[in-house]
Write an enzyme that holds these catalytic residues in place. Structure first.
Site, PDB file in Angstrom:
ATOM      1  N   SER A   1      13.281 -43.461 -10.708  1.00 10.48           N
ATOM      2  CA  SER A   1      12.110 -42.650 -10.416  1.00 10.48           C
ATOM      3  C   SER A   1      12.089 -42.437  -8.911  1.00 10.48           C
ATOM      4  CB  SER A   1      10.824 -43.350 -10.867  1.00 10.48           C
ATOM      5  OG  SER A   1       9.703 -42.548 -10.564  1.00 10.48           O
TER       6      SER A   1
ATOM      7  N   GLY B   1      -8.409  -7.447   4.276  1.00 16.44           N
ATOM      8  CA  GLY B   1      -9.267  -7.620   5.442  1.00 16.44           C
ATOM      9  C   GLY B   1      -8.640  -8.320   6.620  1.00 16.44           C
TER      10      GLY B   1
ATOM     11  N   HIS C   1     -15.749  -8.720   1.628  1.00 16.89           N
ATOM     12  CA  HIS C   1     -14.711  -9.590   2.190  1.00 16.89           C
ATOM     13  C   HIS C   1     -14.878 -11.021   1.686  1.00 16.89           C
ATOM     14  CE1 HIS C   1     -13.230 -12.430   5.301  1.00 16.89           C
ATOM     15  NE2 HIS C   1     -12.195 -11.626   5.302  1.00 16.89           N
TER      16      HIS C   1
ATOM     17  N   ARG D   1      -3.400  -1.585  -6.319  1.00 18.21           N
ATOM     18  CA  ARG D   1      -2.571  -2.779  -6.195  1.00 18.21           C
ATOM     19  C   ARG D   1      -2.966  -3.730  -7.311  1.00 18.21           C
ATOM     20  NH1 ARG D   1      -5.481  -4.734  -0.578  1.00 18.21           N
ATOM     21  NH2 ARG D   1      -7.566  -5.069  -1.412  1.00 18.21           N
TER      22      ARG D   1
ATOM     23  N   ARG E   1      -3.791   2.830   8.433  1.00 19.31           N
ATOM     24  CA  ARG E   1      -4.030   1.548   7.761  1.00 19.31           C
ATOM     25  C   ARG E   1      -2.767   0.711   7.739  1.00 19.31           C
ATOM     26  NH1 ARG E   1      -7.144   5.046   4.166  1.00 19.31           N
ATOM     27  NH2 ARG E   1      -9.280   4.270   3.882  1.00 19.31           N
TER      28      ARG E   1
ATOM     29  N   MET F   1      -5.874  -7.415   8.428  1.00 17.84           N
ATOM     30  CA  MET F   1      -5.320  -6.567   9.487  1.00 17.84           C
ATOM     31  C   MET F   1      -6.204  -5.343   9.664  1.00 17.84           C
ATOM     32  SD  MET F   1      -1.234  -7.036   8.971  1.00 17.84           S
ATOM     33  CE  MET F   1      -1.284  -6.561   7.254  1.00 17.84           C
TER      34      MET F   1
ATOM     35  N   ARG G   1       0.439 -47.823 -10.559  1.00 16.73           N
ATOM     36  CA  ARG G   1       0.495 -48.649  -9.341  1.00 16.73           C
ATOM     37  C   ARG G   1      -0.320 -49.925  -9.594  1.00 16.73           C
ATOM     38  NH1 ARG G   1      -1.211 -43.469  -8.157  1.00 16.73           N
ATOM     39  NH2 ARG G   1       0.138 -42.153  -6.875  1.00 16.73           N
TER      40      ARG G   1
ATOM     41  N   TYR H   1      11.723 -35.517 -15.869  1.00 18.23           N
ATOM     42  CA  TYR H   1      10.263 -35.364 -15.824  1.00 18.23           C
ATOM     43  C   TYR H   1       9.767 -35.390 -14.388  1.00 18.23           C
ATOM     44  CZ  TYR H   1       9.859 -40.410 -14.970  1.00 18.23           C
ATOM     45  OH  TYR H   1       9.949 -41.666 -14.428  1.00 18.23           O
TER      46      TYR H   1
ATOM     47  N   CYS I   1       7.896 -39.349  -8.923  1.00 16.44           N
ATOM     48  CA  CYS I   1       6.507 -39.805  -9.056  1.00 16.44           C
ATOM     49  C   CYS I   1       5.733 -39.738  -7.746  1.00 16.44           C
ATOM     50  CB  CYS I   1       6.456 -41.232  -9.605  1.00 16.44           C
ATOM     51  SG  CYS I   1       7.281 -42.437  -8.549  1.00 16.44           S
TER      52      CYS I   1
ATOM     53  N   LYS J   1       0.829  -1.200   0.000  1.00 18.46           N
ATOM     54  CA  LYS J   1       0.000   0.000   0.000  1.00 18.46           C
ATOM     55  C   LYS J   1       0.872   1.261   0.000  1.00 18.46           C
ATOM     56  CE  LYS J   1      -3.570  -0.055   2.752  1.00 18.46           C
ATOM     57  NZ  LYS J   1      -4.782  -0.137   1.921  1.00 18.46           N
TER      58      LYS J   1
ATOM     59  N   GLY K   1      10.623 -41.940  -5.579  1.00 17.81           N
ATOM     60  CA  GLY K   1       9.353 -42.073  -4.872  1.00 17.81           C
ATOM     61  C   GLY K   1       9.421 -41.238  -3.604  1.00 17.81           C
ATOM     62  N   THR K   2       9.173 -39.965  -3.754  1.00 12.58           N
ATOM     63  CA  THR K   2       9.443 -39.038  -2.640  1.00 12.58           C
ATOM     64  C   THR K   2       8.457 -39.161  -1.488  1.00 12.58           C
ATOM     65  OG1 THR K   2       8.309 -37.310  -3.918  1.00 12.58           O
ATOM     66  CG2 THR K   2      10.722 -37.351  -3.988  1.00 12.58           C
ATOM     67  N   ASN K   3       7.334 -39.852  -1.689  1.00  6.95           N
ATOM     68  CA  ASN K   3       6.457 -40.102  -0.542  1.00  6.95           C
ATOM     69  C   ASN K   3       7.201 -40.947   0.499  1.00  6.95           C
ATOM     70  OD1 ASN K   3       4.504 -38.803  -2.014  1.00  6.95           O
ATOM     71  ND2 ASN K   3       3.393 -40.652  -2.563  1.00  6.95           N
ATOM     72  N   ASP K   4       7.697 -42.107   0.058  1.00  6.19           N
ATOM     73  CA  ASP K   4       8.419 -42.977   0.985  1.00  6.19           C
ATOM     74  C   ASP K   4       9.814 -42.439   1.300  1.00  6.19           C
ATOM     75  OD1 ASP K   4       6.414 -44.740   1.467  1.00  6.19           O
ATOM     76  OD2 ASP K   4       7.148 -46.330   0.152  1.00  6.19           O
TER      77      ASP K   4
ATOM     78  N   GLU L   1      13.605 -44.737  -3.146  1.00  2.00           N
ATOM     79  CA  GLU L   1      12.742 -44.303  -2.047  1.00  2.00           C
ATOM     80  C   GLU L   1      13.327 -44.639  -0.679  1.00  2.00           C
ATOM     81  OE1 GLU L   1       8.952 -46.334  -2.616  1.00  2.00           O
ATOM     82  OE2 GLU L   1       9.996 -47.849  -3.806  1.00  2.00           O
TER      83      GLU L   1
ATOM     84  N   ARG M   1       4.970 -49.845 -12.095  1.00  2.00           N
ATOM     85  CA  ARG M   1       5.626 -50.323 -10.865  1.00  2.00           C
ATOM     86  C   ARG M   1       5.097 -51.700 -10.514  1.00  2.00           C
ATOM     87  NH1 ARG M   1       4.654 -46.957  -5.477  1.00  2.00           N
ATOM     88  NH2 ARG M   1       2.675 -48.095  -5.516  1.00  2.00           N
TER      89      ARG M   1
END
Length: 952
Positions: free
Chosen positions: A837, A165, A528, A412, A156, A167, A634, A924, A904, A86, A839-842, A818, A690
Site C-alpha cells: 500500500s 468575468g 457574477h 458555450r 471581448r 477578463m 490508522r 485500488y 492510501c 467564444k 503511503g504517498t503522504n510520507d 513510503e 496499519r
C-alpha cells in the site's frame, strides 16, 4: 443610407435596414449543416462511448485573424485552442445560419507572441485586422469612425476555457464627439446615442485607461440626486450629455490628457487591454483555482455592435437551455429591457425572468420576456433547441434584441452545479443525445463535493432574516465579513466566513474562494456572484434586496435588525434564505440520478475504491458512498480516546517489558472491539489495518493533570515520568523512532495489536457474519529484514489465536511503501510482503525532502514560479514520486504476480492522482469517506480515457 449589395444567387436579397444600428448583420442563410452521423462505439464492459470529434485543423502559419458572420466563418467549434471558446462558438453559430453580428477573432497565438516578444504584436497583424474590419463594414453598411454612418464594435476576450468575468470587455467602441451625433441622427434616438457614449467612456476608461469605474458611478449618483432621479432609465438625452462632459473632464483630471477621440487608437487600446487582462490578478487567481495553464493565452473578439438599449422593443439577456442549479429541462435566464449586456451580468439592475413560470415562482411583478416579447421569445426558444441539439450539451447563451430583431452574441457549455450536471447528463442519455460513458466523462469528479456534505435540517427552527434568489445550492454557516481580503485572512486562520457584498466583482475572486458561502444584496441568478459561486461549488444567495450593507461601519441592516461583522449567519443557496445563527445540518441522500450515474461509472472502472476509516461512523458513511473496503485503518487514532489514553501513556512511559504488557492488556479489549465493529460494518469487504505508526512522544502527557493520572496508574513519580518523557524526545520525529521501528524495539505493541485483529476477526466470523479477511500492514519498512522479523511475529500471534479459538480466518501481511529505498528494493520486499500500500503522504515527503506540515510557507511561491504545476501533497508528483510507485509496482509483481497494490495517502481522493493510479496498474485507491464517490467517478474516467487512446 446606401443599400446593402445584392449577393449572388447563394442567398436571398436583403431588405434595407431601418437604422444604422440595425445594419449590423442582415438575415443569415437559413440552411444549416446536417449533424454528423453518430457512430456507436462499444467501450469495455459494453458501455457506449461517443465517436471521437473531428481533429481540429492546424493553425495557418502567419494567419492571425479569422472572420465570421453573414452565415459563414473561417473557423469552427473545434478550433477552441486557436480561436478561444467564444471565437470558436461565434464561428460555429455563423456556420449554423444563426443571426450573429459579423466580426473577427484575433487568435490566442497572438497573445502568446505578445508576451513572448515584450508586448509587441506580429508585424502582419495590423494589415489583417484592417482587412477583417473592412469586411465587417461592407456587411453592416457602415464605416468605422465615419461622421455619417459610423460602425461601432465590441471588443471581448475569449480563452479556450470559460473564465466568466475574469477578463476585460469594451462595448460601443468607435464613439467619439462626432460619431455620437451621427448615431443619434441615424437611429432617431438621441437618448440612446448619448447613453451609449457615456457607457463607452466609463468602460474604456476603466479597462484601458485605468481610471476606476467608481469615479463615474459617483458622478452619475450625484447627478441623479441633484435632479431628483432614482433609476438610470429616467435620465434623458440632455442628462447623458451633461454626464459625458463630466466623464471626459474626470478622465482629463485623472490622466492629464483628454479621452481618446481617434477610433483606431481606441480599437488598439482595447485589444491591448484584453491581452493584458490575461495577466491581471483576478485572471491569474481564477486560472490557479481551475488549473488553467498560463500558456493557453486568450483570443480577442471584435464584433459589430447590436444594441439592447434602443428603447422598449430592445433588450439584452443571458439564458441557459436548462436550469444550471437543478438540471431541470426548463429555460432559465434573465433579461433587461432597454439595457446592455453588462447591466445583466454585473448585477447593477435586478433583471426580469425569461419565462412566465419563472416569474411567478419568484414573485416578480415585472413581465417576463415570454409575456412582453412573445414573437422574439419564440425565436429564442428555437435557437435554444437548435444549439442544444447541435452541441449535445446544456448551453449558456448571451443575446440582444435590437428593435425586435434577435441577435446571438455567445454560446458555450454552461457552468452548472454538480447536482445539475448529473441530472443533465442522465437526462441526455435518456434523450439519446449522448451515451453512458460520455455522461460519466462529463462530470467533474471534484464537483461531487457539492453533493456530499450536510444541508440545513428542515425540522430545525430557523430565523429567516432575509430572502434572495437561490443562486447556487448548498448551505453554509460562518462569520459575516464584508471584504474579500478579510474573508481570505480569516479563512487562513481556520475560521468559516460568509462573504457579504452589495454585489461581487471579479476583484473579489480570492475572497469568494476563501468563503464558505456568498451573499449579495443585488444581482440575479446569472450575476457574477452566482456564476462564479456555482463554478466553485460555494452556496450563494444573490439579490437579497432587503439588505443594506455599510462597508465602512462593518455591518448590514435588514429593517431594524443589525448584523455586524463577526456575527454568525447561515445561507441556504437552495432556497435563497438568509438565517440568523448557526444551523444544524443533515447528511445528504444520494439516489436517483446520482445512483444511476455512479452505477454506469462502476461498470466502467477497473480500480477498486476503498476508504480510510477507523471509526464506525466513518466506515458507515463510506459504505453508504459505495466503498469496497478499508484501505487504511490508522490504529493510533483509536488511542487518543479519553477512556484509553491514560493506559497508552502508561505503556509508553513504562521502562520495562512487564510494565508495558500490563498497560497493553488494558488496551487489548478496546482495540479488539474497535476492529470487530469495523469488520461487521464492512461485511466481508477487505480491511487493511496499519499497526502503530507515529512516534510515541505524540501520546505523552502535556499537562500536570495528565502526569498525575499516569503516575497513579503506573506507581511512578511525576518526576520520573517527566524524565522518561524527556528521554523519548526526538530532534526529527518524522524520520525517528516510529513505524516498524517501534515494532522492532517494542515487539509487545505489535503483538497486542495483531492479537486484537485476529481475535476480532474470529469473533465476527463465529457470529455468522460474512467472512472476514484482515490485511495487516506494517508501516515504514525500508528493508526486507524488517518485514521478515515482524511478519514472523504476526504469523505467530495468528497461529496462537486460531488455536485458542478453534477457528482460522484468512489474512494477509503486507507493508506500506513510503520510503524511496522500499520502492527501489520492492522485488526483495515482495518475497515476504503479500501486498503493497503506497503511503504517498510520507513517500512525497521523503522523496522531495519537503515537510508537508511546513510546505505552506513556500508552496505558493513554487507554484507561482512554475517549479510545481500542482501542490505535490494534493496531486501526486508523477515524474518523481509517481516514478517510484511505478518502479515498486513493476518490481514487486515481478517477484509476486498476485501482489495486491493500492494507495492510501490523501492522493487516493484526488482525481488526477486516481488517473495516475489507473495507468500504473494499481488494484485500488483508498481515500476519506466523503471522497469515495469522487474516486469512483475518477476511476471510471481513467478507464474511458484509456479506451479513447486505444481507439485512436
Amino acid at each position: 443610407m446606401a443599400k446593402p449589395k445584392q449577393k449572388k444567387a447563394k442567398t436571398k436579397l436583403r431588405a434595407k435596414p431601418k437604422t444604422v444600428a440595425a445594419r449590423k448583420v442582415v438575415k443569415a442563410k437559413s440552411a444549416t449543416k446536417k449533424p454528423t452521423a453518430k457512430k456507436k462505439v462499444v467501450a469495455k464492459k459494453k458501455v457506449a462511448t461517443r465517436k471521437a470529434a473531428p481533429k481540429a485543423p492546424s493553425a495557418i502559419k502567419g494567419k492571425w485573424v479569422y472572420s465570421f458572420g453573414d452565415g459563414k466563418a473561417e473557423g469552427r467549434a473545434n478550433m477552441r485552442e486557436l480561436l478561444g471558446g467564444k471565437g470558436a462558438n461565434l464561428a460555429e453559430m455563423s456556420n449554423l445560419g444563426l443571426p450573429v453580428p459579423p466580426g473577427f477573432t484575433i487568435t490566442t497565438e497572438v497573445c502568446t507572441a505578445y508576451y513572448k516578444n515584450g508586448q509587441k504584436y506580429p508585424k502582419e497583424l495590423t494589415g489583417q485586422v484592417d482587412a477583417a474590419l473592412t469586411r465587417v463594414e461592407k456587411l453592416v453598411g457602415a464605416k468605422f469612425g465615419d461622421a455619417k454612418m459610423p460602425l461601432l464594435v465590441s471588443v471581448r476576450s475569449g480563452a479556450r476555457a470559460s473564465m466568466p468575468g475574469m477578463m476585460d470587455t469594451v462595448l460601443n467602441l468607435g464613439l467619439n464627439d462626432t460619431t455620437v451625433e451621427a448615431l443619434a441622427k441615424q437611429s432617431g434616438n438621441e437618448r440612446f446615442a448619448w447613453d451609449s457614449y457615456r457607457r463607452f467612456i466609463q468602460m474604456y476608461s476603466n479597462v484601458v485607461l485605468n481610471v476606476g469605474h467608481e469615479h463615474f458611478e459617483e458622478l452619475l449618483e450625484m447627478h441623479k440626486e441633484e435632479h431628483g432621479l432614482v433609476l438610470d432609465t429616467e435620465l434623458k438625452a440632455e442628462d447623458w450629455k451633461q454626464l459625458v462632459a463630466a466623464y471626459k473632464k474626470k478622465v482629463q483630471d485623472e490622466l492629464g490628457k483628454p479621452f481618446p477621440q481617434d477610433v483606431r487608437d481606441q480599437l488598439w487600446g482595447a485589444i491591448g487591454a484584453v491581452f493584458s487582462s490575461w495577466m491581471n490578478q483576478r485572471a491569474i487567481t481564477y486560472r490557479s483555482l481551475h488549473h488553467i495553464p498560463e500558456s493557453w493565452g486568450t483570443a480577442v473578439n471584435v464584433q459589430a455592435m447590436v444594441f439592447g438599449n434602443m428603447g422598449e422593443t430592445s433588450c439584452t439577456g443571458v439564458a441557459f437551455t436548462r436550469d444550471p442549479s437543478t438540471g431541470e429541462k426548463t429555460y432559465y435566464g434573465e433579461y433587461l429591457i432597454n439595457a446592455q449586456g453588462e447591466d445583466v451580468v454585473a448585477g447593477i439592475r435586478t433583471p426580469q425572468q425569461l419565462t412566465k413560470s419563472a416569474r411567478v415562482a419568484v414573485g416578480n411583478e415585472l413581465p417576463s420576456m415570454e409575456e412582453s416579447m412573445p414573437p422574439t421569445f419564440k425565436q429564442l426558444v428555437a435557437v435554444f433547441q437548435k444549439l442544444e441539439k447541435h452541441y449535445r450539451d446544456m448551453q449558456d447563451i448571451e443575446f440582444t434584441v435590437q428593435q425586435g430583431k434577435l441577435w446571438m452574441l455567445q454560446t458555450r457549455s454552461g457552468k452548472r452545479t454538480a447536482k445539475a450536471a448529473i441530472k443533465i447528463a442522465v437526462d441526455m442519455v435518456k434523450e439519446k443525445l449522448i451515451g453512458q460513458a460520455e455522461a460519466v466523462d462529463r462530470i467533474d469528479p471534484a464537483s461531487l463535493d457539492q453533493l456530499l456534505h450536510p444541508t440545513p435540517d428542515p425540522k430545525a427552527e430557523r430565523k429567516v432574516i432575509a430572502k434572495g434568489l437561490a443562486a447556487s445550492p448548498g448551505a453554509a454557516s460562518g462569520k459575516v465579513v464584508f471584504l474579500a481580503d478579510e474573508a481570505e485572512a480569516m479563512a487562513h486562520k481556520g475560521e468559516a466566513v460568509i462573504l457579504c457584498r452589495v454585489e461581487t466583482s471579479p476583484e473579489d475572486i480570492h475572497g469568494m474562494h476563501a468563503a464558505k458561502g456568498i451573499l449579495t444584496a443585488r444581482g440575479g441568478t446569472t450575476s457574477h456572484a452566482a456564476v462564479v459561486a456555482r463554478g466553485m461549488g460555494r452556496p450563494c444567495v444573490s439579490g437579497a434586496g432587503s439588505l443594506r450593507i455599510d462597508y465602512n461601519a462593518g455591518r448590514m441592516t435588514i429593517g431594524d435588525l443589525v448584523v455586524n461583522k463577526g456575527d454568525v449567519i447561515t445561507i441556504d443557496g437552495s432556497t435563497g434564505e438568509v438565517i440568523l445563527g448557526l444551523m444544524p445540518m443533515i447528511e445528504p441522500q444520494l439516489s436517483g440520478d446520482f445512483g444511476q450515474l455512479m452505477a454506469w461509472a462502476d461498470k466502467l472502472r477497473k480500480l477498486k475504491v476503498r476508504t480510510n476509516a477507523e471509526t464506525p461512523a466513518d466506515a458507515e458513511t463510506a459504505v453508504r458512498f459505495g466503498c469496497e473496503g478499508i484501505g487504511l485503518c490508522r490504529t493510533e487514532h483509536m488511542f487518543f480516546d479519553a477512556d484509553r489514553i491514560t493506559a497508552v501513556r502508561e505503556m509508553i512511559l513504562s521502562d520495562n517489558v512487564e510494565g508495558r504488557k500490563k498497560a497493553l492488556a488494558k488496551i487489548l479489549p478496546m482495540q479488539r472491539d474497535d476492529f470487530a465493529q469495523l469488520f461487521k460494518i464492512m461485511a466481508g469487504r477487505p480491511v487493511t489495518i496499519r499497526l502503530l505508526d507515529p512516534p510515541l512522544h505524540e501520546f505523552l502527557p502535556k499537562t500536570e493533570a495528565d502526569f498525575d493520572a499516569v503516575a497513579k496508574g503506573t506507581g511512578l513519580s511525576v518526576a520520573a515520568l517527566k524524565e522518561r518523557k524527556k528521554a523519548l524526545e526526538e530532534t526529527n520525529p518524522m524520520l525517528g523512532h516510529r513505524g516498524c521501528r517501534l515494532g522492532i524495539s517494542y515487539p509487545e505493541i505489535y503483538e497486542m495489536q495483531a492479537r486484537a485483529i485476529f481475535e476480532a476477526a474470529v469473533q465476527v466470523s463465529k457470529a455468522g457474519g460474512k467472512p472476514v479477511e484482515p490485511e495487516v500492514m506494517i508501516p515504514l519498512v525500508a528493508t526486507k529484514a524488517e518485514i521478515d522479523i515482524l511478519k514472523r511475529r504476526v504469523d505467530a500471534v495468528a497461529a496462537a489465536v486460531f488455536k485458542e479459538q478453534g477457528k482460522k480466518v484468512k489474512y494477509l501481511v503486507g507493508t506500506m511503501i513510503e520510503l524511496p529505498r522500499a520502492a527501489l528494493r520492492a522485488a526483495e520486499i515482495a518475497e515476504t510482503a503479500e501486498f503493497f500500500s503506497f503511503g504517498t503522504n510520507d513517500l512525497t515527503q521523503t522523496t522531495l525532502g519537503i515537510s508537508r506540515d511546513d510546505s505552506a510557507l513556500f508552496m505558493e511561491d513554487y507554484l507561482k514560479a512554475g517549479i510545481f504545476e500542482r501542490d505535490p501533497f494534493v496531486t501526486i508528483d508523477q515524474s518523481g514520486v509517481g516514478e517510484l510507485v511505478r518502479i515498486a509496482a513493476q518490481r514487486g509483481r515481478a517477484t509476486r504476480k498476485d501482489l495486491k497494490l493500492g494507495i492510501c495517502g490523501e492522493h487516493g481522493g484526488d482525481p488526477s492522482s486516481v488517473r495516475f493510479c489507473h495507468k500504473a496498474g494499481l488494484d485500488y485507491v483508498s481515500c476519506s469517506p466523503y471522497r469515495v464517490p469522487i474516486a469512483r467517478l475518477a476511476a471510471a474516467q481513467a478507464a474511458i480515457s484509456e479506451e479513447k487512446v486505444s481507439e485512436a
